[in-house]
Design a protein around this motif. Structure first.
Motif, PDB file in Angstrom:
ATOM      1  N   SER A  63      12.426  52.481  55.123  1.00 11.55           N
ATOM      2  CA  SER A  63      11.767  53.672  54.585  1.00 11.55           C
ATOM      3  C   SER A  63      10.506  53.925  55.385  1.00 11.55           C
ATOM      4  CB  SER A  63      11.408  53.476  53.106  1.00 11.55           C
ATOM      5  OG  SER A  63      10.340  52.531  52.964  1.00 11.55           O
ATOM      6  N   ALA A  90      14.854  58.202  51.269  1.00 14.83           N
ATOM      7  CA  ALA A  90      15.238  56.863  51.713  1.00 14.83           C
ATOM      8  C   ALA A  90      14.905  55.785  50.690  1.00 14.83           C
ATOM      9  CB  ALA A  90      14.553  56.540  53.040  1.00 14.83           C
ATOM     10  N   ALA A 117      13.218  62.742  55.364  1.00 19.02           N
ATOM     11  CA  ALA A 117      14.268  63.752  55.248  1.00 19.02           C
ATOM     12  C   ALA A 117      13.613  65.132  55.181  1.00 19.02           C
ATOM     13  CB  ALA A 117      15.106  63.495  54.000  1.00 19.02           C
ATOM     14  N   SER A 131      17.782  53.692  55.078  1.00 20.04           N
ATOM     15  CA  SER A 131      17.727  54.757  56.067  1.00 20.04           C
ATOM     16  C   SER A 131      18.324  54.261  57.374  1.00 20.04           C
ATOM     17  CB  SER A 131      16.284  55.224  56.264  1.00 20.04           C
ATOM     18  OG  SER A 131      16.222  56.387  57.049  1.00 20.04           O
ATOM     19  N   CYS A 171      21.989  61.384  60.213  1.00 17.10           N
ATOM     20  CA  CYS A 171      20.832  60.491  60.194  1.00 17.10           C
ATOM     21  C   CYS A 171      20.711  59.794  61.541  1.00 17.10           C
ATOM     22  CB  CYS A 171      20.958  59.451  59.098  1.00 17.10           C
ATOM     23  SG  CYS A 171      20.973  60.133  57.450  1.00 17.10           S
ATOM     24  N   ARG A 231      25.956  57.745  56.755  1.00 13.99           N
ATOM     25  CA  ARG A 231      24.514  57.964  56.904  1.00 13.99           C
ATOM     26  C   ARG A 231      24.147  58.162  58.369  1.00 13.99           C
ATOM     27  NH1 ARG A 231      21.312  59.517  52.655  1.00 13.99           N
ATOM     28  NH2 ARG A 231      21.737  58.268  50.814  1.00 13.99           N
ATOM     29  N   HIS A 277      11.349  58.208  58.919  1.00 13.10           N
ATOM     30  CA  HIS A 277      12.273  58.106  57.790  1.00 13.10           C
ATOM     31  C   HIS A 277      11.989  59.215  56.779  1.00 13.10           C
ATOM     32  CE1 HIS A 277      14.162  54.438  59.163  1.00 13.10           C
ATOM     33  NE2 HIS A 277      12.987  53.843  59.263  1.00 13.10           N
ATOM     34  N   ALA A 328      22.580  61.598  60.325  1.00 10.37           N
ATOM     35  CA  ALA A 328      21.196  61.561  60.790  1.00 10.37           C
ATOM     36  C   ALA A 328      21.037  61.853  62.261  1.00 10.37           C
ATOM     37  CB  ALA A 328      20.589  60.189  60.489  1.00 10.37           C
ATOM     38  N   TYR A 352      22.638  51.783  59.353  1.00 11.56           N
ATOM     39  CA  TYR A 352      22.001  52.102  58.069  1.00 11.56           C
ATOM     40  C   TYR A 352      21.443  50.799  57.512  1.00 11.56           C
ATOM     41  CZ  TYR A 352      21.380  53.862  53.307  1.00 11.56           C
ATOM     42  OH  TYR A 352      20.843  54.234  52.096  1.00 11.56           O
ATOM     43  N   SER A 376      19.054  63.413  55.152  1.00 12.15           N
ATOM     44  CA  SER A 376      19.207  62.260  56.037  1.00 12.15           C
ATOM     45  C   SER A 376      17.881  61.958  56.731  1.00 12.15           C
ATOM     46  CB  SER A 376      20.281  62.531  57.084  1.00 12.15           C
ATOM     47  OG  SER A 376      21.525  62.732  56.465  1.00 12.15           O
ATOM     48  N   ALA A 377      17.650  60.692  57.001  1.00 12.50           N
ATOM     49  CA  ALA A 377      16.397  60.274  57.629  1.00 12.50           C
ATOM     50  C   ALA A 377      16.680  59.158  58.616  1.00 12.50           C
ATOM     51  CB  ALA A 377      15.396  59.810  56.567  1.00 12.50           C
ATOM     52  N   SER A 378      15.730  58.909  59.509  1.00 17.04           N
ATOM     53  CA  SER A 378      15.863  57.836  60.493  1.00 17.04           C
ATOM     54  C   SER A 378      14.484  57.455  61.004  1.00 17.04           C
ATOM     55  CB  SER A 378      16.750  58.284  61.657  1.00 17.04           C
ATOM     56  OG  SER A 378      16.069  59.265  62.413  1.00 17.04           O
TER      57      SER A 378
END
Length: 400
Positions: free
Chosen positions: A196, A149, A219, A170, A13, A38, A217, A42, A191, A378-380
């Motif tokens: 989100s 997220a 995934a 996220s 992430c 996380r 954010h 990501a 994190y 995973s997201a960011s």
């Protein structure tokens, strides 16, 4: 999900956020810490490296490994959907050489982008921009979809994490207050509970007035869900690079071989002292709305910088070697499985294009032949996507 997989999920992430690059020797927080896992899952930048002489050849005209792009002989279809552009397809040299030693080349060798190899892709349609907040909001309104997220992680996913840490959220770029060494990405990734797509910096932030900004954010599975709803799909990595090159052969960037032609910024990247302060010389500190920089040769905006873009393919650093050994690769869809030597046991999908956090001080993956990767759940706040669509066939294909 095993302890090792969870740890790497968080890491990917964060890696996606910084343009998919991380140091192989970076420090790791305890595996039980959901933040460390996380983050590691990501962010996907890794130090990879060809002699500097190859870099200089590349800088002076494309490099000895690149052969001319040959476009497919196909007419432009009529009735192209709004917001999409026609990508003619054809045969091209895919990949990149070691940028170390170039002006703005950075310090990453990027071995996973080699060898340069020949690929053919069919014609297709591609979104002119990254999917925006407004477009994603329409999808959510129509379907009630919840992104990864926004969903509380389970004990099954992260068996070693304390219950109090299992909260929805996220990975968010969180710059330190003073200069730091670039050997520990946890100094600038965190994190954030409540972060989100609707709250990109955390629960107290929102996207009011940001309809034209890329949605973040997101995934990989979120991007897949949107694409299916829209009647589209995610691009293969080969389609993405063919489109990003805009018909050119072996250039460093989507717009040519100069970072700033006529002293003009061509992409939203990071200027200043990374990761402490982005001074926004390109006109934007952080993320930018779409279409604020020139389009490439096919009419694609922000194909470099701004936010990372998910591809359909699994990631392996040795996949290009396999393709090169087999001759001309026709419409490759990536390897059958994933392997990342920096995080063994964590399956990852390819990301392309870099983000607003890319910089020659740490990660130069705004260069068109370079690669990133991220764990699919995973997201960011620096990862988004754009979609593609197959051309209709047979009697349904109306040509100009």
């Amino acid at each position: 999900m095993s302890k090792g997989i969870f740890h790497n999920y968080v890491a990917i992430c964060l890696l996606g956020i910084i343009a998919s690059c991380n140091n192989e020797n970076e420090k790791q927080l305890p595996a039980a810490d959901i933040t460390s896992q996380r983050v590691d899952a990501a962010i996907s930048c890794t130090k990879m490296g060809v002699p500097i002489v190859d870099s200089l050849l590349y800088e002076k005209g494309g490099g000895r490994d690149f052969r001319e792009t040959v476009l497919a002989k196909v007419a432009v279809p009529m009735n192209i959907p709004a917001g999409m552009v026609f990508i003619p397809g054809g045969e091209f040299s895919m990949g990149g050489i070691n940028p170390v030693g170039m002006l703005d080349g950075g310090k990453e060798n990027m071995n996973d982008a080699r060898p340069v190899h020949r690929v053919y892709v069919n014609p297709f349609l591609m979104d002119a921009t990254e999917v925006t907040n407004a477009e994603f909001a329409a999808f959510v309104k129509a379907t009630g979809y919840k992104t990864v997220a926004e969903i509380t992680p389970t004990k099954e996913e992260f068996p070693t994490a304390p219950i109090e840490n299992l909260v929805a959220g996220s990975v968010v770029f969180s710059p330190p207050s003073s200069k730091v060494t670039l050997d520990d990405h946890f100094q600038w990734w965190n994190y954030i509970h409540g972060a989100s797509w609707m709250h990109p910096s955390g629960p107290n932030s929102n996207i009011r007035g940001m309809d034209s900004f890329p949605v973040v954010h997101i995934a990989w599975e979120d991007a897949m869900a949107y694409a299916k709803w829209a009647g589209k799909r995610l691009p293969t990595e080969a389609e993405w690079e063919f489109a990003a090159r805009g018909g050119a052969t072996g250039t460093l960037y989507a717009w040519g071989n100069l970072m700033k032609p006529e002293n003009r910024w061509m992409a939203n990247i990071y200027e200043g002292e990374f990761p402490v302060k982005d001074i926004g010389l390109d006109g934007y500190i952080g993320i930018a709305p779409v279409k604020k920089f020139p389009a490439n040769g096919y009419g694609l905006y922000d194909i470099a910088g701004n936010v990372w873009e998910w591809c359909a393919d699994w990631y392996r650093p040795d996949y290009y070697t396999k393709l090169a050994n087999e001759g001309l690769a026709k419409n490759p869809h990536g390897p059958n499985d994933s392997f990342d030597p920096s995080e063994p046991g964590v399956a990852k999908k390819v990301q392309r294009g870099g983000s607003f956090l890319c910089t020659d001080q740490y990660c130069t993956r705004y260069m068109v032949g370079t690669r990133g990767k991220g764990e699919p759940r995973s997201a960011s706040n620096h990862v988004g996507f754009r979609c593609v669509k197959d051309l209709p066939s047979g009697k349904n294909l109306a040509l100009k």
